[in-house]
Design a protein around this motif. Structure first.
Motif, mmCIF file in Angstrom:
data_model
loop_
_atom_site.group_PDB
_atom_site.id
_atom_site.type_symbol
_atom_site.label_atom_id
_atom_site.label_comp_id
_atom_site.label_asym_id
_atom_site.label_seq_id
_atom_site.Cartn_x
_atom_site.Cartn_y
_atom_site.Cartn_z
ATOM 1 N N GLN A 275 29.468 32.505 25.014
ATOM 2 C CA GLN A 275 29.256 32.198 26.496
ATOM 3 C C GLN A 275 30.342 31.077 26.933
ATOM 4 O O GLN A 275 30.800 31.514 28.248
ATOM 5 C CB GLN A 275 27.971 31.190 26.530
ATOM 6 C CG GLN A 275 27.479 31.001 28.009
ATOM 7 C CD GLN A 275 26.518 30.042 27.750
ATOM 8 O OE1 GLN A 275 26.021 29.489 27.105
ATOM 9 N NE2 GLN A 275 25.804 29.751 29.190
ATOM 10 N N HIS A 276 30.711 30.214 26.150
ATOM 11 C CA HIS A 276 31.902 29.168 26.776
ATOM 12 C C HIS A 276 33.133 29.972 27.242
ATOM 13 O O HIS A 276 33.875 29.672 27.751
ATOM 14 C CB HIS A 276 32.061 28.090 25.746
ATOM 15 C CG HIS A 276 30.932 27.012 25.515
ATOM 16 N ND1 HIS A 276 30.430 26.631 26.780
ATOM 17 C CD2 HIS A 276 30.042 26.771 24.545
ATOM 18 C CE1 HIS A 276 29.419 25.789 26.422
ATOM 19 N NE2 HIS A 276 28.992 25.972 25.140
ATOM 20 N N GLY A 277 33.448 31.014 26.104
ATOM 21 C CA GLY A 277 34.634 31.913 26.104
ATOM 22 C C GLY A 277 34.540 32.510 27.738
ATOM 23 O O GLY A 277 35.603 32.673 28.299
ATOM 24 N N GLY A 282 36.036 33.146 33.220
ATOM 25 C CA GLY A 282 35.755 32.948 34.580
ATOM 26 C C GLY A 282 36.289 32.080 35.422
ATOM 27 O O GLY A 282 36.719 32.317 36.765
ATOM 28 N N MET A 283 36.498 30.767 34.855
ATOM 29 C CA MET A 283 37.489 29.843 35.532
ATOM 30 C C MET A 283 38.852 30.311 35.690
ATOM 31 O O MET A 283 39.429 30.132 36.797
ATOM 32 C CB MET A 283 37.569 28.451 34.555
ATOM 33 C CG MET A 283 36.129 27.826 34.391
ATOM 34 S SD MET A 283 36.207 26.296 33.302
ATOM 35 C CE MET A 283 34.596 25.347 33.629
ATOM 36 N N PHE A 336 27.686 36.697 27.488
ATOM 37 C CA PHE A 336 29.167 36.921 28.022
ATOM 38 C C PHE A 336 29.358 36.866 29.558
ATOM 39 O O PHE A 336 30.061 35.986 30.295
ATOM 40 C CB PHE A 336 30.013 37.706 27.355
ATOM 41 C CG PHE A 336 31.408 37.740 27.886
ATOM 42 C CD1 PHE A 336 32.480 37.065 27.400
ATOM 43 C CD2 PHE A 336 31.761 38.841 28.855
ATOM 44 C CE1 PHE A 336 33.767 37.137 27.794
ATOM 45 C CE2 PHE A 336 33.251 38.843 29.329
ATOM 46 C CZ PHE A 336 33.965 37.992 28.742
ATOM 47 N N VAL A 337 28.382 37.842 30.249
ATOM 48 C CA VAL A 337 28.742 38.068 31.509
ATOM 49 C C VAL A 337 28.059 36.764 32.179
ATOM 50 O O VAL A 337 28.611 36.043 33.395
ATOM 51 C CB VAL A 337 27.793 39.418 31.982
ATOM 52 C CG1 VAL A 337 27.764 39.365 33.280
ATOM 53 C CG2 VAL A 337 28.556 40.423 31.392
ATOM 54 N N GLY A 343 31.519 30.494 35.029
ATOM 55 C CA GLY A 343 32.819 29.981 35.348
ATOM 56 C C GLY A 343 33.411 30.365 36.737
ATOM 57 O O GLY A 343 34.169 29.563 37.302
ATOM 58 N N LEU A 344 33.077 31.449 37.057
ATOM 59 C CA LEU A 344 33.575 31.841 38.664
ATOM 60 C C LEU A 344 32.901 31.053 39.336
ATOM 61 O O LEU A 344 34.078 30.176 40.423
ATOM 62 C CB LEU A 344 33.323 33.294 38.894
ATOM 63 C CG LEU A 344 33.928 34.473 38.271
ATOM 64 C CD1 LEU A 344 33.127 35.754 38.643
ATOM 65 C CD2 LEU A 344 35.331 34.618 38.508
ATOM 66 N N PHE A 345 31.787 30.692 39.524
ATOM 67 C CA PHE A 345 31.265 30.039 40.649
ATOM 68 C C PHE A 345 31.646 28.244 40.668
ATOM 69 O O PHE A 345 31.810 27.636 41.449
ATOM 70 C CB PHE A 345 29.569 30.059 40.788
ATOM 71 C CG PHE A 345 28.921 28.858 40.287
ATOM 72 C CD1 PHE A 345 28.544 27.862 41.299
ATOM 73 C CD2 PHE A 345 28.201 28.809 38.878
ATOM 74 C CE1 PHE A 345 27.783 26.805 40.847
ATOM 75 C CE2 PHE A 345 27.594 27.800 38.648
ATOM 76 C CZ PHE A 345 27.407 26.592 39.557
#
Length: 440
Positions: A275-277, A282-283, A336-337, A343-345
């Motif tokens: 998840q952190h990956g 996403g970042m 993962f998704v 990370g995106l938001f």
């Protein structure tokens, strides 16, 4: 505008401020993660004790607007960054001593621990808010998404590196070794922060605007002005709702993997790593995409915020379905998704926050960042607690693990849908007091 106002902070300056964020993350890891384990495992204390102390440090961060206002009035952010880092480091070392003391004298140890986590909350608030205010006033609009991504990725890197180094040095465990390792982390973080901000601030004396910064009003007036601005008020609500949704799964994802999917502790820890990956990827995507397409509507930060919130809602809906489906559900891909969309938001929201911090009246960047930081801290504290308590209550009421987790994940998904709508409303093109929002 002069070339300086157009250029703002360069990438090297942004990375230097990212080092401050990494240092904050390293010390916070020491206080909220490492000591959490030591209290519960090595000293056999009730898990509610470290959980309550962590919640208290979030509550103390309600003072963020005060620290931001103080840095506004001082006209220099650097002293507040370094002062906050010193308070954070001192609080972490006090927390180590309190942990050891609680085993022998619970009352005195608890009092010292509360004082320590108060300092930790104050230190995070003072240093983090002032650092973000400095970043917001010195970064060009087209670089804000990438700057947010850079600083947050470096914060995660600081957490990962300090956790790995501290974990390796702690074996075999002893109170003396714990004190030495904690002191090393604290001193290293202070030195890195001091070197990172040395002679950095004078490069952008008035932020991005060539107009001189006017007089800063008293705190009540400054806070009242900001809360009366529609854009700032809407964005505060968005930050609270989105971060509430973001943090609700923090304490329940690994128990979910164990109870519903039968994963071992090692397997569930690996799942959290996946998840952190996803969050890191996403970042990076939001940072690169938000800068590459800055100002080209609709592919701007609003796009990444809404996409991240919507994708997080879909991923949580998938987890809700998986809670009933059980083993056989593509849990790893689903998690993962979720991390990717989170990370995106998150990075896009921070980039938008930096853009809005410079909107409206000048000399208020610190208070604005403080208000939004306080909203985030409240949401983080409430989110983790609400998720854990919600699952406990639902499990007792329904008698089934799967349906209990399904309910909480569904609530989180709904919150992310609401956050996506709030993001569109909070970052729309507005009046004169929000004229910079269009670049967000």
């Amino acid at each position: 505008m002069t070339s300086r106002s157009t250029r703002g902070f360069g990438w090297f300056a942004i990375v230097r401020l990212g080092c401050v964020q990494a240092s904050i993350g390293a010390i916070v890891m020491l206080a909220t993660s490492l000591l959490n384990r030591v209290m519960v495992v090595e000293y056999a204390l009730a898990a509610a004790i470290p959980a309550g102390l962590v919640a208290w440090h979030y509550a103390v961060q309600l003072t963020r607007p005060l620290w931001g206002h103080a840095s506004d009035r001082g006209r220099k952010r650097t002293p507040w960054i370094l002062g906050g880092m010193a308070a954070l480091a001192l609080g972490a070392l006090m927390a180590v001593n309190a942990t050891v003391l609680m085993a022998a004298n619970p009352v005195v140890g608890a009092i010292l621990a509360i004082a320590a986590f108060t300092l930790i909350g104050m230190g995070v608030g003072a240093s983090g808010t002032s650092m973000l205010a400095l970043l917001a006033s010195g970064v060009a609009p087209e670089r804000r998404a990438a700057a947010a991504a850079t600083t947050w990725i470096m914060m995660v890197a600081g957490i990962v590196i300090s956790a790995g180094v501290a974990g390796a040095l702690l074996d075999p465990f002893s109170p003396q070794r714990l004190a030495l390792v904690a002191s090393g982390v604290a001193v290293a973080a202070l030195v890195v922060s001091a070197l990172a901000v040395r002679k950095l601030e004078p490069e952008v004396p008035f932020g991005f605007d060539t107009q001189p910064r006017g007089e800063v009003p008293g705190f009540p007036e400054a806070l009242r002005e900001i809360l009366h601005e529609n854009a700032a008020r809407r964005f505060t609500v968005f930050i609270f709702v989105s971060m509430l949704a973001y943090s609700m799964q923090d304490l329940i994802l690994e128990p979910f993997a164990g109870l519903v999917f039968g994963m071992t502790p090692g397997e569930s820890t690996q799942l959290a790593g996946i998840q952190h990956g996803g969050v890191l990827i996403g970042m990076i995507c939001a940072g690169i995409g938000g800068s590459a397409f800055a100002g080209r509507l609709p592919v701007d930060l609003r796009f990444w915020i809404v996409a991240g919130c919507s994708g997080s809602a879909l991923a949580l809906a998938g987890l809700a379905a998986g809670a009933l489906y059980g083993p056989g559900w593509p849990l790893t891909a689903n998690v993962f998704v979720l991390g990717l969309c989170n990370g995106l938001f998150a990075v896009a929201a921070i980039g938008a926050m930096m853009g809005l911090a410079g909107a409206g009246r000048k000399t208020r960047e610190g208070v604005r960042m403080g208000v939004w930081g306080a909203a985030q801290a409240i949401a983080f504290g409430l989110g983790g607690l609400a998720g854990a308590l919600g699952v406990d209550i639902a499990r007792r009421a329904q008698g089934q693990d799967g349906t209990a987790f399904q309910l909480i994940f569904a609530i989180e998904a709904c919150l992310f849908v609401i956050a996506a709508g709030l993001a569109l409303h909070a970052t729309r093109r507005g009046r004169a007091d929000t004229r910079e929002v269009a670049t967000v």
